[in-house]
Design a protein around this motif. Structure first.
Motif, PDB file in Angstrom:
ATOM      1  N   GLN A 185       0.830  -1.198   0.000  1.00 23.87           N
ATOM      2  CA  GLN A 185       0.000   0.000   0.000  1.00 23.87           C
ATOM      3  C   GLN A 185       0.873   1.261   0.000  1.00 23.87           C
ATOM      4  OE1 GLN A 185      -0.680  -2.693   2.075  1.00 23.87           O
ATOM      5  NE2 GLN A 185      -2.122  -3.299   0.506  1.00 23.87           N
TER       6      GLN A 185
ATOM      7  N   ASP B 255       2.016   1.959  -3.481  1.00 22.27           N
ATOM      8  CA  ASP B 255       0.951   2.042  -4.484  1.00 22.27           C
ATOM      9  C   ASP B 255       0.842   0.795  -5.355  1.00 22.27           C
ATOM     10  OD1 ASP B 255       0.209   4.607  -3.608  1.00 22.27           O
ATOM     11  OD2 ASP B 255       1.721   5.544  -4.884  1.00 22.27           O
TER      12      ASP B 255
ATOM     13  N   ASP C   2      -1.322  -2.430  -5.969  1.00 25.02           N
ATOM     14  CA  ASP C   2      -2.640  -2.928  -5.590  1.00 25.02           C
ATOM     15  C   ASP C   2      -2.888  -4.319  -6.155  1.00 25.02           C
ATOM     16  OD1 ASP C   2      -3.360  -2.598  -8.246  1.00 25.02           O
ATOM     17  OD2 ASP C   2      -4.844  -1.044  -7.866  1.00 25.02           O
TER      18      ASP C   2
ATOM     19  N   GLY D 293       0.923   6.476   0.468  1.00 19.80           N
ATOM     20  CA  GLY D 293       0.318   5.267  -0.061  1.00 19.80           C
ATOM     21  C   GLY D 293      -1.112   5.466  -0.506  1.00 19.80           C
ATOM     22  N   SER D 294      -1.675   4.384  -1.001  1.00 15.26           N
ATOM     23  CA  SER D 294      -3.052   4.446  -1.489  1.00 15.26           C
ATOM     24  C   SER D 294      -3.714   3.094  -1.362  1.00 15.26           C
ATOM     25  CB  SER D 294      -3.068   4.881  -2.959  1.00 15.26           C
ATOM     26  OG  SER D 294      -2.522   3.871  -3.773  1.00 15.26           O
TER      27      SER D 294
ATOM     28  N   ARG E 254      -6.870   0.795  -6.643  1.00  5.21           N
ATOM     29  CA  ARG E 254      -7.389   1.699  -7.672  1.00  5.21           C
ATOM     30  C   ARG E 254      -8.768   1.213  -8.123  1.00  5.21           C
ATOM     31  NH1 ARG E 254      -2.373   0.526  -8.298  1.00  5.21           N
ATOM     32  NH2 ARG E 254      -0.775   2.110  -8.358  1.00  5.21           N
TER      33      ARG E 254
END
Length: 186
Positions: A139, A142, A144, A179-180, A183
């Protein structure tokens, strides 16, 4: 080491739930107004491949197909859902999963049972020998679930290097906004 990290999971999750209770209540009320169903419950792959029910704030319309986030259409996300995702507040209810022992604060993100390729990759790498987590190395970088092999390799690397300093580093970076999440298809 695992028992010490579990102690911190319980301490931080309980503290977060107590301190965050007013915010959780407000977000729940807004969620009722937004979708009529503020909580999202979904069966996920957990520790040693066992199922558990993940709890999050709902960010998509209730009639959205139950698929991995990267396969969902972005038009399914509500305006409030965009806010929750951007601020990562949709993850707050997972503190309950951490407190129950279904999850850790730091670990591989739990996937759906329909994500066969990811499950295969993670099984081969021993990733399910750890509790899934709210945040982790993937995470923060980035990565996923749309790239199953890379994700499983990153999860394996994270677990192989997990120690107290890395646990706290991942938590700190996440709280600081790095982080993310997964998507969503545009």
């Amino acid at each position: 080491m695992t028992k010490i990290l579990r102690f911190f999971d319980i301490l931080f999750a309980a503290t977060g739930l107590l301190i965050g209770l007013p915010l959780l209540l407000i977000l729940t009320l807004i969620g009722y107004w937004d979708t009529g169903s503020p909580l999202f419950l979904q069966k996920r792959v957990g520790y040693r491949g066992q199922p558990f029910v993940l709890i999050k704030f709902r960010t998509m319309r209730p009639d959205t197909a139950w698929v991995a986030s990267h396969l969902a259409d972005s038009s399914s996300i509500t305006k409030f859902g965009h806010f929750l995702r951007r601020t990562k507040l949709d993850e707050l209810p997972q503190l309950w999963n951490v407190l129950k022992g279904d999850m850790s604060l730091v670990g591989p993100r739990p996937c759906l049972y329909t994500q066969d390729e990811l499950i295969k990759e993670r099984t081969e790498r021993g990733v399910y020998n750890a509790r899934p987590g709210i945040t982790g190395l993937a995470q923060l970088n980035d990565i996923d679930m749309s790239t199953p092999q890379l994700l499983a390799e990153t999860d394996q690397k994270m677990l192989a290097t997990m120690a107290m300093p890395t646990y706290f580093r991942y938590l700190f970076l996440t709280v600081m906004g790095r982080g993310s999440g997964d998507r969503v298809r545009q």
